[in-house]
Scaffold this motif. Structure first.
Motif, mmCIF file in Angstrom:
data_model
loop_
_atom_site.group_PDB
_atom_site.id
_atom_site.type_symbol
_atom_site.label_atom_id
_atom_site.label_comp_id
_atom_site.label_asym_id
_atom_site.label_seq_id
_atom_site.Cartn_x
_atom_site.Cartn_y
_atom_site.Cartn_z
ATOM 1 N N LEU A 475 30.781 -32.988 24.504
ATOM 2 C CA LEU A 475 32.099 -32.419 24.212
ATOM 3 C C LEU A 475 32.020 -30.909 24.287
ATOM 4 N N LYS A 476 32.789 -30.328 25.187
ATOM 5 C CA LYS A 476 32.890 -28.876 25.261
ATOM 6 C C LYS A 476 34.103 -28.435 24.447
ATOM 7 N N MET A 477 33.872 -27.509 23.516
ATOM 8 C CA MET A 477 34.905 -27.066 22.603
ATOM 9 C C MET A 477 35.550 -25.765 23.090
ATOM 10 N N THR A 478 36.699 -25.460 22.520
ATOM 11 C CA THR A 478 37.370 -24.203 22.843
ATOM 12 C C THR A 478 36.744 -23.018 22.135
ATOM 13 N N THR A 479 35.919 -23.291 21.139
ATOM 14 C CA THR A 479 35.303 -22.217 20.361
ATOM 15 C C THR A 479 34.046 -22.765 19.698
ATOM 16 N N HIS A 480 33.266 -21.901 19.104
ATOM 17 C CA HIS A 480 32.120 -22.362 18.325
ATOM 18 C C HIS A 480 32.616 -23.106 17.088
ATOM 19 N N VAL A 481 31.959 -24.210 16.785
ATOM 20 C CA VAL A 481 32.325 -25.014 15.623
ATOM 21 C C VAL A 481 31.063 -25.332 14.840
ATOM 22 N N PHE A 501 32.498 -49.595 18.192
ATOM 23 C CA PHE A 501 32.109 -48.256 17.755
ATOM 24 C C PHE A 501 30.983 -48.293 16.733
ATOM 25 N N GLN A 502 30.198 -47.228 16.755
ATOM 26 C CA GLN A 502 29.209 -46.936 15.730
ATOM 27 C C GLN A 502 29.203 -45.425 15.508
ATOM 28 N N PRO A 503 28.882 -44.975 14.279
ATOM 29 C CA PRO A 503 28.806 -43.524 14.052
ATOM 30 C C PRO A 503 27.754 -42.894 14.945
ATOM 31 N N ALA A 504 28.052 -41.690 15.397
ATOM 32 C CA ALA A 504 27.164 -41.012 16.335
ATOM 33 C C ALA A 504 26.345 -39.946 15.641
ATOM 34 N N ALA A 505 25.116 -39.789 16.111
ATOM 35 C CA ALA A 505 24.350 -38.588 15.784
ATOM 36 C C ALA A 505 24.933 -37.460 16.630
ATOM 37 N N ALA A 506 25.210 -36.321 15.995
ATOM 38 C CA ALA A 506 25.845 -35.206 16.694
ATOM 39 C C ALA A 506 24.997 -33.956 16.523
ATOM 40 N N ASP A 507 24.808 -33.269 17.638
ATOM 41 C CA ASP A 507 24.050 -32.021 17.584
ATOM 42 C C ASP A 507 24.564 -31.104 18.679
ATOM 43 N N TYR A 508 24.219 -29.825 18.548
ATOM 44 C CA TYR A 508 24.612 -28.871 19.579
ATOM 45 C C TYR A 508 23.744 -29.054 20.828
ATOM 46 N N LEU A 509 24.314 -28.710 21.956
ATOM 47 C CA LEU A 509 23.575 -28.776 23.214
ATOM 48 C C LEU A 509 22.427 -27.772 23.195
ATOM 49 N N VAL A 510 21.237 -28.256 23.506
ATOM 50 C CA VAL A 510 20.073 -27.381 23.608
ATOM 51 C C VAL A 510 20.041 -26.795 25.017
ATOM 52 N N THR A 511 20.042 -25.481 25.113
ATOM 53 C CA THR A 511 20.106 -24.801 26.415
ATOM 54 C C THR A 511 18.780 -24.173 26.823
ATOM 55 N N ASP A 515 12.637 -16.539 22.447
ATOM 56 C CA ASP A 515 11.336 -15.903 22.688
ATOM 57 C C ASP A 515 10.277 -16.326 21.673
ATOM 58 N N ARG A 516 10.682 -17.055 20.633
ATOM 59 C CA ARG A 516 9.706 -17.557 19.653
ATOM 60 C C ARG A 516 9.472 -19.052 19.817
ATOM 61 N N GLY A 517 10.021 -19.608 20.916
ATOM 62 C CA GLY A 517 9.787 -21.008 21.212
ATOM 63 C C GLY A 517 10.700 -21.971 20.487
ATOM 64 N N ARG A 518 11.691 -21.487 19.794
ATOM 65 C CA ARG A 518 12.627 -22.357 19.075
ATOM 66 C C ARG A 518 13.788 -22.755 19.988
ATOM 67 N N PRO A 519 14.360 -23.938 19.771
ATOM 68 C CA PRO A 519 15.460 -24.381 20.629
ATOM 69 C C PRO A 519 16.669 -23.443 20.505
ATOM 70 N N LYS A 520 17.260 -23.145 21.659
ATOM 71 C CA LYS A 520 18.525 -22.390 21.674
ATOM 72 C C LYS A 520 19.668 -23.400 21.792
ATOM 73 N N ARG A 521 20.628 -23.299 20.905
ATOM 74 C CA ARG A 521 21.727 -24.275 20.865
ATOM 75 C C ARG A 521 23.063 -23.584 21.116
ATOM 76 N N ASP A 522 23.893 -24.263 21.896
ATOM 77 C CA ASP A 522 25.239 -23.783 22.188
ATOM 78 C C ASP A 522 26.191 -24.400 21.165
ATOM 79 N N ARG A 523 26.693 -23.601 20.246
ATOM 80 C CA ARG A 523 27.561 -24.113 19.177
ATOM 81 C C ARG A 523 28.966 -24.461 19.664
ATOM 82 N N VAL A 551 33.709 -31.032 10.782
ATOM 83 C CA VAL A 551 33.670 -30.011 11.823
ATOM 84 C C VAL A 551 34.856 -29.062 11.672
ATOM 85 N N LYS A 552 34.548 -27.752 11.609
ATOM 86 C CA LYS A 552 35.589 -26.743 11.455
ATOM 87 C C LYS A 552 35.240 -25.508 12.282
ATOM 88 N N ALA A 553 36.241 -24.677 12.484
ATOM 89 C CA ALA A 553 36.037 -23.348 13.064
ATOM 90 C C ALA A 553 36.857 -22.377 12.234
#
Length: 620
Positions: A475-481, A501-511, A515-523, A551-553
């Motif tokens: 899901l691409k959002m109109t803003t960071h959420v 239906f079943q509840p989904a695990a939800a997380d930000y896209l890892v891009t 520089d410290r090796g941690r995942p970069k996420r697109d909110r 989920v809010k913005a």
């Protein structure tokens, strides 16, 4: 000098109050201080001392006098004259005026009588409409006592329109103390009051909070006219003529059913049924040893369906029609509970709602009038991870969805004055959730941002693109959420082509990694997955009457929405494999069978999760 009118039998009929008003008056339960239409020169009761007149729009003032009588209205340095029509009605329109917080006097002169209205301000007038959750008083809400204690706002004025009945357009409303059998108390209705701690107690909580915020920010007088009424459906607030011009099966069926009930009503049969019920209850009480000596059998029939408050068009005719022609700033609307009790009620709601909004704008003479929608609030058991799927079986969720869809449709069509605010995040199990202060302020946020030039975020975040593949939905959002509080993103459910239906695990896209090796996420991008849904295609968000969703913005919730189109009848087939007997509605037996199947799906998931947890913790 303004006359004091004695209530006569004729004047009583002119008040047009509900069936039983005469008996209540005789018992002292109702008191009418000013009839709807009085003898001699009078103005409509919407014009009173202490009122707020809408700035920036023509000022129409109307009333009644002797046929052919010349009537003059003077206000704010302007004067207008007219000749009364044969039906006693007159109307004078003065030019628009700017906001003015200084009290002014309006003088209405006839041939021999003069009406003087004092302490009138010029500002913005907002109408609050809907059912009980809009009507719900500030005295009953969380922190209502604090709001009441600090409600010293002499530039805010409040009016509650009396709850009249019947299908004929009312020309006016009375001022009265009206008995409410539900609350077993009187409600003062039909009066413009200055906002004080004493006067605000019975005012709509959402309406008052809205007015307070707007007044503090805009620094102009604010008037609130409340026309909400508990237990009412959308169609009663829509003109009958508008509904009858609609050519949809749902609307035609609804009108035909009401027409049948009205045509079949018999006072004699109604009284006989009431007597039969009385006798049965009396005998039951007697057999239980109760004293029934004080009981008396009914002598009057029950009211005709023709005047039922939920007969299509009746509340519009009885409560909004008296305001027709009044200049106002806008409307905020909060309703939906009664339509959620109608099987597949959202289908008709989606058809009627934009027509109702158009009709209200027409009543106030402004096709572009601001109209703010507050979505259906919570009710029932909170959704959690144990009942997640079974909590999706509720027509009220569909009502909430089409309220948001109506907003989107109108906004996409170029409507710059349509507003929307979710209320489902104020979670309470009661169908009158008492957390109203944040809801009123959320509506005020929309009004201030769009009507008063204040830089505030009000639009809910939106999903602008949905893609499915590789075992996930993106899901691409109109803003960071993000979740309102720290923790996981909650509120999404997913299904494959089977619609289970079943509840989904939800997380930000890892891009990538920083520089410290941690995942970069697109909110601004959310990825949904579930081991129980290997090929997801469909998603739902906040799909519960009392949803687990966060989920809010900027504090504004993501609204209830989905990308499937299944009704509860479709869900019945998806989960049971059987076709419903009367789709799109479900019988009680079918609904129970669907709930059983949904609970089984919840149990299947919980067992799967438990097994996974056990295996993960077994020592090799």
């Amino acid at each position: 000098m303004k006359k004091i009118v004695k209530i006569t039998a004729t004047a009583l009929l002119l008040t047009m109050v509900s069936v039983g008003a005469q008996e209540k008056l005789e018992r002292g339960e109702d008191r009418i201080d000013t009839p709807a239409i009085r003898d001699g020169l009078c103005v409509s009761n919407v014009f009173q001392s202490n009122m707020v007149i809408q700035r920036g729009k023509p000022i129409a003032v109307w009333g009644w006098a002797a046929p052919g009588e010349e009537v003059a209205v003077a206000f704010g340095g302007q004067r207008g004259e007219t000749i009364t029509a044969d039906d006693r009605s007159w109307k004078v329109t003065l030019p628009p005026m700017t906001a003015n917080a200084e009290p002014q006097r309006m003088i209405v002169k006839g041939k021999t009588d003069t009406v003087s209205l004092d302490n009138i301000l010029i500002g913005d007038v907002w109408v609050t409409g809907g059912q009980s959750n809009m009507e719900f008083e500030i005295a009953k809400v969380v922190d209502g006592d604090l709001e009441i204690a600090s409600a010293n706002f002499p530039k805010i004025r409040l009016l509650t329109v009396p709850q009249l009945d019947g299908p004929d357009d009312k020309k006016a409303f009375p001022r009265l103390y009206q008995w409410n059998s539900w609350f077993n108390r009187h409600f003062r209705q039909g009066y413009w009051d200055v906002c004080t701690p004493d006067n605000v107690r019975l005012m709509t909580a959402i309406g008052y909070i809205f007015a307070r915020r707007v007044h503090l920010a805009a620094q102009i007088p604010i008037g609130v006219i409340d026309v909400s009424r508990g237990g009412t459906a959308l169609e009663t607030w829509t003109p009958d003529s508008v509904l009858r011009a609609m050519d949809t099966p749902e609307v035609k069926t609804m009108l035909a059913e009401w027409d049948r009930k009205v045509a079949e009503y018999s006072p004699e049969a109604s009284l006989a049924e009431r007597v039969r019920n009385y006798n049965e209850r009396t005998e039951r009480l007697r057999s239980q040893g109760e004293d029934v000596s004080g009981r008396t059998p009914p002598t009057e029939p029950g009211p005709s369906p023709a005047i039922n408050m939920n007969r299509p068009g009746n509340c519009y005719a009885s409560m909004l029609a008296p305001l027709t022609g009044l200049s106002v700033k806008g409307v905020i609307w909060h309703q939906g509970f009664n339509n959620a009790m109608q099987p597949n009620g959202h289908a008709m709601y989606y058809q009627v709602f934009p027509k109702m909004i158009e009709a209200w704008r027409g009543a106030f003479g402004d096709p572009d009038m601001p109209f703010g929608i507050i979505s259906l609030c919570t009710a029932g058991e909170p959704q959690d991870m144990d009942n997640y799927v079974s909590a999706m079986c509720d027509e009220g969720i569909h009502i909430r969805e089409v309220q948001y869809k109506t907003f989107l449709d109108m906004m996409k069509a170029g409507d710059k004055n349509i507003g929307f605010a979710s209320s489902f995040d104020q979670r309470r199990s009661w169908f009158h959730p008492q957390i109203k202060v944040p809801v009123g302020e959320r509506a005020a946020r929309w009004a201030l941002a769009t009507q008063y030039g204040t830089r505030l975020q009000w639009e809910p975040p939106a999903i602008k693109e949905v893609t499915a593949g590789n075992g996930v939905i993106t899901l691409k959002m109109t803003t960071h959420v993000g979740p309102h509080n720290d923790g996981p993103i909650l509120g999404f459910a997913i299904a494959g082509e089977d619609g289970r239906f079943q509840p989904a695990a939800a997380d930000y896209l890892v891009t990538g990694k920083d520089d410290r090796g941690r995942p970069k996420r697109d909110r601004g991008v959310i990825v949904l997955s579930s081991p129980l849904v290997p090929e997801p295609v469909y998603f739902r968000y906040a799909w519960g009457r009392n949803p687990l969703a966060n989920v809010k913005a900027n504090g504004i919730p993501l609204a209830t929405q989905r990308n499937d189109h299944w009704t509860l009848a479709d869900m019945y087939k998806n989960y049971t494999g059987d076709a419903p007997t009367a789709a799109p509605a479900l019988s009680r037996e079918e609904r129970n069978k669907l709930l059983k199947a949904l609970r089984a799906a919840d149990l299947e998931r919980r067992l799967f999760e438990a097994d996974k947890l056990i295996k993960a913790n077994i020592q090799p």
